[in-house]
Write an enzyme that holds these catalytic residues in place. Structure first.
Site, PDB file in Angstrom:
ATOM      1  N   GLU A  31      -6.446  -7.965  -1.201  1.00 33.66           N
ATOM      2  CA  GLU A  31      -7.025  -7.911   0.020  1.00 33.66           C
ATOM      3  C   GLU A  31      -8.661  -7.560   0.044  1.00 33.66           C
ATOM      4  OE1 GLU A  31      -5.325  -5.598   2.948  1.00 33.66           O
ATOM      5  OE2 GLU A  31      -3.388  -6.234   2.711  1.00 33.66           O
ATOM      6  N   GLU A  83       1.012  -1.226   0.189  1.00 35.64           N
ATOM      7  CA  GLU A  83      -0.057  -0.022   0.055  1.00 35.64           C
ATOM      8  C   GLU A  83       0.888   1.246   0.090  1.00 35.64           C
ATOM      9  OE1 GLU A  83      -3.064  -0.359   3.222  1.00 35.64           O
ATOM     10  OE2 GLU A  83      -3.824  -1.767   2.107  1.00 35.64           O
TER      11      GLU A  83
END
Length: 761
Positions: free
Chosen positions: A242, A171
């Site tokens: 995710e 991320e």
């Protein structure tokens, strides 16, 4: 066929990709992945967890690599016991599944410091996650160490192993802007690094829309079917790294299928499939010991229904249509005011599979017509044709049964931690307030700050005011606690004001001891190396309103508790201190010790510490984490008898209500399926009722967990019932339709006390 599929999965093969999917050995794959982190369970639990994931239709096991778990000191590695990532991957391989390896090595993951080792802070000139030479040296060393170790075991698919996909960083798009051009340079360097490692498998970067070639950008979140911008190249597949599972089963299933349809998704990783336990001090700031307990497999390793079963049905339904989904030509068009159909023709011009979508979150079921067939679409649903069914679901809750309660004073012994004074803290001294993290180096949650002053300097009484960056603080004056305060996840810093007791400032010296406490380190954000904790301002306002500033003043420091250094939570360490009989049970900074035998029940074990305040607990020398309310105690840590339980109570709780519990699933089930006669295929079903035939032999199946039985049937109707199934609880809103068989309930009641029943239609 099952055996052949398992063998093929374990054998690996060349992994390539294009804009539609990953290809393994030249074969396109629709892959469902589940995150199971090896250090958040025990090696004894790994086989069962992987097996349950496989039974649930999972093809791939995803795991992070935890840098601060393996490299405790620079250049010193540990891959033993619960750190045995090679053993974990080989277990996945043995069960015929693939592996998605998320190296990071920054991982966030609600792991303390985002998985980075705290010793990195001491490297001169270091800037984490940037085009910074010191950081890149250590990051490259660890990444190369992991890849080389796994290559030596032939674990990448290119070597015949199970690892088909790898991830670097995590991320980074959330912080890239803060680093400016140095961040962009860092991204390019990362890509060159991992490509140069020659793993032979693709690499991804999650939440990184500008992932450099040839890395694949992927999506994280709850609604990637709506939010994902798509691959940054037409030659890259759509990957969901995710798919967060802390929500209802139906919501997960809806958005999973929507991602496959709307974004041509072909790889979905559930985060988490089993969350597990943050043992010891591994959790990040203000994160509980249990982790993603709402995942399809719960903290104790039990299937959580309806998620596990609901997703299993989804996986089977999607895989039955995987061929046209991966190779067909997609067409979509509306079939209602806000409903539409995704139509895969398989490249032949004939319908191969279709999906009827109703994205409305609320309202009544919507009737639609498609290829002369009539269908009723529940709110927020996707129906797969030709089977034309929504998946069935079982639901359960977890029942905690008390096995033993430690409710008698004679069961406990206690050791009171001494409150250090300034003269006791000679190992670390400074003329200023030191940062908590830099001083403890994460060796302990606790750091004592001590100072003293001449009572003639400050008149009797007054207010002590402490400003702290977090996370908690306890104030002692001459050994007596006078105040406590703490921050929160959203706002870790706080201010503490304590009244100095009368008489504290008489002739002589007053000793002030501040116990600063962290509850994990921050796991995200830019420039983590600059993050600090602990007191940054200490002043006393005397009764004459004179303010005395102690920021620049002689300070003494003690890292950790004496009991930690002596390891009083072990058999050997417990003999290093003088334990006394239990007193009143509400003392701060006190160790409590007892011994117990293993429960007779063959069930997961929990330690219920709801009556305690805050601290940490150990069983047979193993830390089961900072306690909040209930702990998972792995069975493999328990001996048949003579188990040592030690609890460090920081605030002052009552151990007489501590209990040892066992966990068992308490299940209720509901079948949520549309079964309609005559909808056997998409080949123009005639509207004439006389020509409708049930050609598919549909079955509704209801199966309870082992050693359980159906206890109650809440509603049953064969005909045209009304209402929707939430998938989370038995609904009280079902209604019999105009057409209803009165024998529906009686038919099911005949098998009410069985554990499995199949009802043909």
């Amino acid at each position: 066929m099952v055996a052949a599929a398992a063998s093929a999965a374990a054998a690996g093969g060349e992994v390539t990709y294009d804009g539609r999917s990953l290809m393994i050995g030249g074969q396109r794959k629709m892959l469902f992945s589940g995150s199971i982190h090896y250090p958040r369970s025990t090696p004894e639990m790994w086989p069962s967890l992987i097996s349950k994931a496989k039974e649930g239709g999972i093809d791939v096991i995803a795991t992070y690599i935890f840098w601060n778990l393996h490299e405790l000191q620079s250049g010193q590695y540990d891959f033993n016991g619960g750190r045995d990532v090679v053993g974990f991957i080989k277990e996945v391989q043995a069960q015929g599944l693939y592996v998605f390896l998320r190296i990071g090595p920054f991982i966030e993951a609600e792991r303390s410091y985002g998985g980075l080792p705290v010793w990195l802070r001491d490297i001169p000139g270091i800037v984490f996650r940037s085009n910074n030479d010191p950081y890149k040296v250590y990051m490259q060393n660890f990444t190369t160490k992991i890849v080389t170790m796994l290559q030596s075991q032939n674990l990448f698919a290119s070597q015949g192993g199970p690892i088909i996909l790898a991830q670097v960083e995590n991320e980074y798009g959330n912080v890239e802007e803060a680093y400016g051009e140095e961040g962009k340079s860092y991204l390019r360097w990362i890509a060159e690094l991992v490509v140069g490692l020659n793993t032979g498998v693709p690499w991804v970067m999650c939440k990184q829309d500008d992932a450099p070639e040839p890395l694949i950008n992927s999506c994280n979140g709850k609604k990637c079917g709506e939010t994902f911008v798509g691959p940054n190249s037409p030659n890259k597949p759509s990957i969901w790294t995710e798919n967060w599972t802390t929500r209802s089963a139906t919501d997960i299933a809806f958005h999973t299928l929507l991602f496959i349809l709307a974004k041509n998704g072909s790889f979905i990783n559930y985060y988490m499939y089993h969350g597990g336990t943050n043992f010891g001090r591994s959790a990040s700031a203000f994160v509980t010991t249990n982790y993603y307990d709402q995942a399809p497999i719960d903290e104790y390793g039990m299937e959580r229904q309806p998620k596990w079963g609901h997703l299993k049905e989804l996986h089977a339904a999607v895989k039955s249509s995987a061929g046209p989904l991966l190779s067909g030509v997609q067409v979509n068009f509306p079939v209602g005011p806000n409903q539409w159909v995704y139509y895969e023709d398989g490249g032949t011009g004939q319908c191969a599979v279709a999906f009827l979508v109703n994205p409305e979150k609320h309202g009544t079921p919507v009737p639609v017509t498609f290829q002369n067939g009539s269908y009723v679409l529940p709110p927020k649903s996707i129906s797969i044709l030709p089977d034309c069914k929504n998946v069935s679901a079982q639901s359960n809750s977890r029942t905690m049964s008390r096995s033993k309660i430690f409710d008698r004073p004679e069961l406990w012994e206690e050791y009171k931690e001494a409150v250090p004074r300034y003269d006791d803290t000679t190992s670390v001294r400074s003329q200023k307030l030191l940062d908590h993290i830099s001083t403890t180096k994460d060796a302990s949650d606790y750091l004592w700050y001590t100072f003293r002053y001449d009572n003639q300097r400050i008149s009797n009484g007054g207010l002590l005011n402490v400003t702290s960056l977090g996370h908690a603080l306890h104030v002692f004056v001459n050994g007596q606690r006078v105040g406590s305060a703490h921050g929160s996840h959203e706002k870790p810093g706080f201010n503490l004001v304590a009244q100095l007791p009368q008489g504290a400032n008489n002739a002589g010296t007053t000793n002030v001891s501040l116990l600063s406490v962290t509850v994990g380190l921050q796991d995200s954000g830019a420039f983590l190396e600059k993050k600090a904790a602990g007191p940054i301002k200490v002043v006393i306002q005397d009764q004459n309103n004179v303010v005395h500033d102690f920021r620049k003043h002689p300070w003494g420091y003690q890292v950790g508790m004496v009991g930690e250094k002596l390891q009083v939570f072990t058999e050997q360490g417990a003999g290093q201190v003088q334990w006394r009989s239990f007193s009143n049970g509400f003392n701060p900074i006190t160790w409590y010790k007892t011994v117990f035998d293993a429960p007779l029940e063959d069930a997961p074990i929990a330690l219920n510490l709801g009556s305690m305040g805050k601290g940490e607990a150990w069983v047979n020398g193993q830390s089961i984490g900072r306690f909040w309310a209930s702990y998972h105690v792995p069975r493999s840590w328990i001996k048949p008898s003579g188990n040592l339980l030690v609890v460090l109570e920081e605030e002052g709780g009552n151990p007489l209500n501590v209990s040892l519990d066992t966990a068992t699933p308490t299940s209720f089930s509901q079948l949520c399926t549309h079964v309609a006669a005559g909808v056997g295929s998409l080949d123009r079903v005639p509207s004439d009722k006389s020509r409708r035939t049930n050609t598919t032999g549909r079955l509704m199946k209801l199966k309870c967990p082992k050693k359980t039985r159906i206890s109650k049937i809440a509603f049953a109707s064969y005909g045209t019932p009304m209402g929707s199934c939430s998938g989370e609880k038995v609904s009280s809103e079902y209604l019999e339709g105009a057409c209803h068989s009165k024998n529906s309930m009686a038919t099911l009641e005949k098998v009410r006390y069985s554990s499995f029943y199949t009802l043909p239609f």
